[in-house]
Design an enzyme around this catalytic site. Sequence first.
Site, PDB file in Angstrom:
ATOM      1  N   LYS A  38      -0.955  -9.430   3.261  1.00  6.56           N
ATOM      2  CA  LYS A  38      -0.203  -8.893   4.402  1.00  6.56           C
ATOM      3  C   LYS A  38      -1.084  -7.914   5.156  1.00  6.56           C
ATOM      4  CE  LYS A  38       3.376  -5.837   3.900  1.00  6.56           C
ATOM      5  NZ  LYS A  38       2.906  -4.666   4.688  1.00  6.56           N
TER       6      LYS A  38
ATOM      7  N   ASP B 265       0.851  -1.199   0.000  1.00  6.79           N
ATOM      8  CA  ASP B 265       0.000   0.000   0.000  1.00  6.79           C
ATOM      9  C   ASP B 265       0.886   1.248   0.000  1.00  6.79           C
ATOM     10  OD1 ASP B 265       0.854  -0.138   2.614  1.00  6.79           O
ATOM     11  OD2 ASP B 265      -1.133   0.103   3.518  1.00  6.79           O
TER      12      ASP B 265
ATOM     13  N   GLU C  68       9.220  -4.115  10.578  1.00 10.65           N
ATOM     14  CA  GLU C  68       9.640  -2.829   9.990  1.00 10.65           C
ATOM     15  C   GLU C  68      10.191  -1.900  11.075  1.00 10.65           C
ATOM     16  OE1 GLU C  68       6.818  -1.016   7.315  1.00 10.65           O
ATOM     17  OE2 GLU C  68       7.944   0.867   7.227  1.00 10.65           O
TER      18      GLU C  68
ATOM     19  N   GLU D  51      -1.213  -5.346   8.854  1.00 10.97           N
ATOM     20  CA  GLU D  51      -0.486  -4.750   9.962  1.00 10.97           C
ATOM     21  C   GLU D  51      -1.198  -5.024  11.281  1.00 10.97           C
ATOM     22  OE1 GLU D  51       0.183  -0.569   9.176  1.00 10.97           O
ATOM     23  OE2 GLU D  51       0.979  -0.979   7.176  1.00 10.97           O
TER      24      GLU D  51
ATOM     25  N   ASP E 194      -0.916  -6.297  -0.044  1.00 13.82           N
ATOM     26  CA  ASP E 194      -1.228  -5.608   1.214  1.00 13.82           C
ATOM     27  C   ASP E 194      -2.723  -5.407   1.366  1.00 13.82           C
ATOM     28  OD1 ASP E 194       0.570  -4.805   3.173  1.00 13.82           O
ATOM     29  OD2 ASP E 194       1.318  -3.103   2.015  1.00 13.82           O
TER      30      ASP E 194
HETATM   31  O1  KIV Z   1       3.549  -1.065   1.648  1.00 15.44           O
HETATM   32  C1  KIV Z   1       4.698  -1.479   1.562  1.00 15.44           C
HETATM   33  O2  KIV Z   1       5.417  -1.279   0.575  1.00 15.44           O
HETATM   34  C2  KIV Z   1       5.234  -2.229   2.703  1.00 15.44           C
HETATM   35  C3  KIV Z   1       6.714  -2.416   2.732  1.00 15.44           C
HETATM   36  C4  KIV Z   1       7.332  -1.170   3.187  1.00 15.44           C
HETATM   37  C5  KIV Z   1       7.091  -3.574   3.518  1.00 15.44           C
HETATM   38  O3  KIV Z   1       4.513  -2.632   3.559  1.00 15.44           O
END
Ligand code: KIV
Length: 273
Positions: A121, A53, A190, A123, A92
């Site tokens: 993915k 994202d 991160e 968070e 994401d």
């Molecule tokens: O959104 C993204 O590119 C990420 C990376 C920074 C790992 O989550």
Amino acid sequence: MSAHPEEQPQKITVRNLQAKKQAGEKIVCLTAYDASFADVLDRAGVDVVLVGDSLGMVVQGHETTLSVTVSDMLYHSKAVSRGLSRSMLMVDMPYLSYTSAQQALENAGQFMKRANAQMVKLEGGAEQIEIVSSLARNGIPVCAHLGLQPQRVHKLGGYQVQGREAGAADAMLSEAQQLEQAGADLMLLECVPQLLAERITRALDIPVIGIGAGAGCDGQILVLYDILGISKGRVPRFSRNFMAEAEDVESAVEAYIDAVKKGEFPGGEHVFS
Ligand code: KIV
């Protein structure tokens, strides 16, 4: 049918990532947002391509990732998917697209069904246990994302290193273990002090991918535009411009892959203590 299945490159799977961890072989990941760059990354040998994202910042020009929508992610993920033959496609989950198990399942399901995603993915820590376990139960591989969580930038009060205090470090380790227990297949850390990242990497059976978390992780990820030196504004300290000494984009990506595999990136100047 096009080529015979045996003639087609084998797609990287969660089992390949697990085997790499066990063999001590570094996992190389990068972001991409379109088919042409995805093709370059795929041919160069990147293991996991993330449609991050971060596209809200590096493609759309926003200050944060918060305005990115499910439909933005679908559009870019479909494009990236068309460029990939071998690399795993990870997508994401954008901000507020996984506030309940049902909503997460519906949105992740779209990425799996319509964009050929192999993993999503998201968070967050202990509060995501129910969501991770529901996705896992429904056959959706998950990468959990701990440490600096850009979707919480306003709550955190900025983009800062996370887990420096002993209590916060212990809590992050415990959350990582709970997420693994809930069914996460991959962990992304991160902006985490390198010693904490090493501790978490040793404690988990699933592979741990770092960004600003030191060379002790099982693999590394960076934002593609940062390694090509074309990101607008300040490039994070943990990143490196691989284009500076490369003749073309392909060579820059190959130099990144090589540096990660040899453990030469990240170097001491890219880590936090
Ligand atoms: O959104 C993204 O590119 C990420 C990376 C920074 C790992 O989550």
